[in-house]
Design a protein around this motif. Structure first.
Motif, mmCIF file in Angstrom:
data_model
loop_
_atom_site.group_PDB
_atom_site.id
_atom_site.type_symbol
_atom_site.label_atom_id
_atom_site.label_comp_id
_atom_site.label_asym_id
_atom_site.label_seq_id
_atom_site.Cartn_x
_atom_site.Cartn_y
_atom_site.Cartn_z
ATOM 1 N N ARG A 115 0.855 -1.195 0.000
ATOM 2 C CA ARG A 115 0.000 0.000 0.000
ATOM 3 C C ARG A 115 0.887 1.241 0.000
ATOM 4 O O ARG A 115 1.777 1.376 0.849
ATOM 5 N N SER A 154 -11.756 1.135 -0.620
ATOM 6 C CA SER A 154 -10.697 0.310 -0.021
ATOM 7 C C SER A 154 -10.501 0.524 1.472
ATOM 8 O O SER A 154 -9.895 -0.307 2.138
ATOM 9 N N SER A 165 -4.161 0.385 -2.296
ATOM 10 C CA SER A 165 -3.936 -0.865 -1.582
ATOM 11 C C SER A 165 -3.828 -2.020 -2.574
ATOM 12 O O SER A 165 -4.301 -1.931 -3.710
ATOM 13 N N ASP A 166 -3.198 -3.115 -2.145
ATOM 14 C CA ASP A 166 -2.981 -4.279 -3.013
ATOM 15 C C ASP A 166 -2.267 -3.850 -4.292
ATOM 16 O O ASP A 166 -2.556 -4.349 -5.384
ATOM 17 N N SER A 185 -2.768 -2.292 -9.784
ATOM 18 C CA SER A 185 -3.129 -3.461 -8.992
ATOM 19 C C SER A 185 -3.771 -4.500 -9.892
ATOM 20 O O SER A 185 -4.628 -4.172 -10.726
ATOM 21 N N GLU A 187 -5.746 -6.710 -8.749
ATOM 22 C CA GLU A 187 -7.010 -7.065 -8.109
ATOM 23 C C GLU A 187 -8.142 -6.157 -8.588
ATOM 24 O O GLU A 187 -7.970 -4.950 -8.724
ATOM 25 N N SER A 189 -12.224 -4.815 -8.001
ATOM 26 C CA SER A 189 -13.168 -4.563 -6.919
ATOM 27 C C SER A 189 -14.561 -4.488 -7.518
ATOM 28 O O SER A 189 -14.944 -3.487 -8.121
#
Length: 329
Positions: A115, A154, A165-166, A185, A187, A189
């Motif tokens: 992060r 987040s 983050s991530d 990232s 990832e 969401s």
């Protein structure tokens, strides 16, 4: 966040510092640093406060020589409200709110994971006299900093304005004054809106002979986009800076913001005079801001600062004043 989480984290911090103190500096290094800020101020709503005007943080960082030109790096940074000792934004922010990364640095650059600030917020501070964060005087903070968030959900379902983050973060070596940075990232969401995409940002910087420039663009997981252009130079004893930010929200009716900020600072002995202002056009409305600051340096690490702000939103004119003390260690 449980009531015991900050206590456990601080115990771990103290343990790591004590262990790091016994490790030879040639193999590994651990450093404890921080920035403490406290003051008295009256905000734009005419409410008086004792609190942080800029920011307060305690950071634990270090590195280890892995040989072959490769080094391991890490940084853990905690943001706090110095007037109460509470975690900054305790109702939504994690304990290591400021940064929590580990990475590798070599001839090809630095790669970090965890992060940290995205490419825009990690660089745009250089084009504001108050480093983008002063609740009273910073034009960047008042006009464009909140127009784009790096992630809508987040921080325990709340928006995160600057940090990813991530995330994966890359900083290139400097080549003829040019640097390239990237943040993103893998990832997704699904609850962030915009179809749950990937976060991605790129920044191109240039620095040579007292002049500095930046062009950065970022997209969050919701599809919101932000572009920042910054220029800075030193002329006739004054540091001049300009920043332009263009944000666009990926909603059914896209919301756009265009902010132009100008700033200048001059240091003479222990005194530093700061001046900044700008204009934000957001959808159908416009806001104007003017900030003034005067710092007195007792030393290189301890500064007494006066801040004043004049905000003209579409509805009414507002003023704010503050007097603060900061110490860097």
């Amino acid at each position: 966040m449980s009531s015991q989480e900050p206590v456990r984290a601080l115990r771990c911090l103290c343990l790591v510092v004590s262990l790091g103190a016994g490790v030879p500096a040639s193999t590994a290094g651990v450093m404890l640093s921080g920035y403490l800020d406290i003051g008295l101020y009256r905000d734009f709503a005419r409410v008086s406060h004792v609190g942080t005007l800029q920011r307060s943080n305690i950071a634990l960082s270090g590195e280890e020589d892995l040989e072959g030109g490769l080094r391991l790096t890490f940084r853990l940074s905690h943001r706090l409200e110095l007037d109460t000792g509470a975690v900054e934004g305790a109702e939504k922010n994690p304990f290591w709110h400021d940064e929590a990364t580990v990475g590798l640095r070599g001839d090809a650059g630095t790669l970090r994971v965890g992060r940290a600030l995205d490419v825009i917020h990690a660089n745009a501070w250089a084009f504001d006299p108050w480093d983008n964060f002063n609740r009273i005087a910073s034009p960047a903070w008042q006009l464009w900093h909140s127009n784009y968030v790096t992630d809508r959900v987040s921080n325990q379902g709340a928006p995160e304005p600057a940090r990813l983050s991530d995330g994966v973060f890359y900083d290139s070596p400097q080549w003829h004054g040019l640097t390239l940075q990237a943040s993103g990232s893998p990832e997704r969401s699904a609850t962030a809106g915009g179809g749950g995409g990937h976060a991605l940002g790129m920044a191109l910087g240039y620095q040579h002979a007292g002049a500095q420039g930046l062009l950065a663009h970022a997209r969050n997981r919701a599809g919101d986009r932000d572009t920042f252009l910054g220029l800075k130079t030193h002329w006739i004893g004054v540091t001049w800076m300009v920043g332009y930010d263009h944000s666009r929200h990926a909603d059914v009716r896209p919301s756009t913001g265009r902010a132009l900020t100008l700033g200048a600072s001059r240091t003479q002995g222990p005194w530093t005079l700061k001046l900044g202002g700008g204009r934000l056009v957001k959808d159908a409305g416009a806001s104007r801001f003017l900030g003034l600051g005067l710092d007195y340096g007792f030393s290189k690490r301890t500064v007494l600062s006066f801040s004043a702000g004049h905000l003209r939103p579409p509805s009414r004119v507002q003023h704010a004043l503050g007097l603060g003390l900061t110490h860097r260690f």
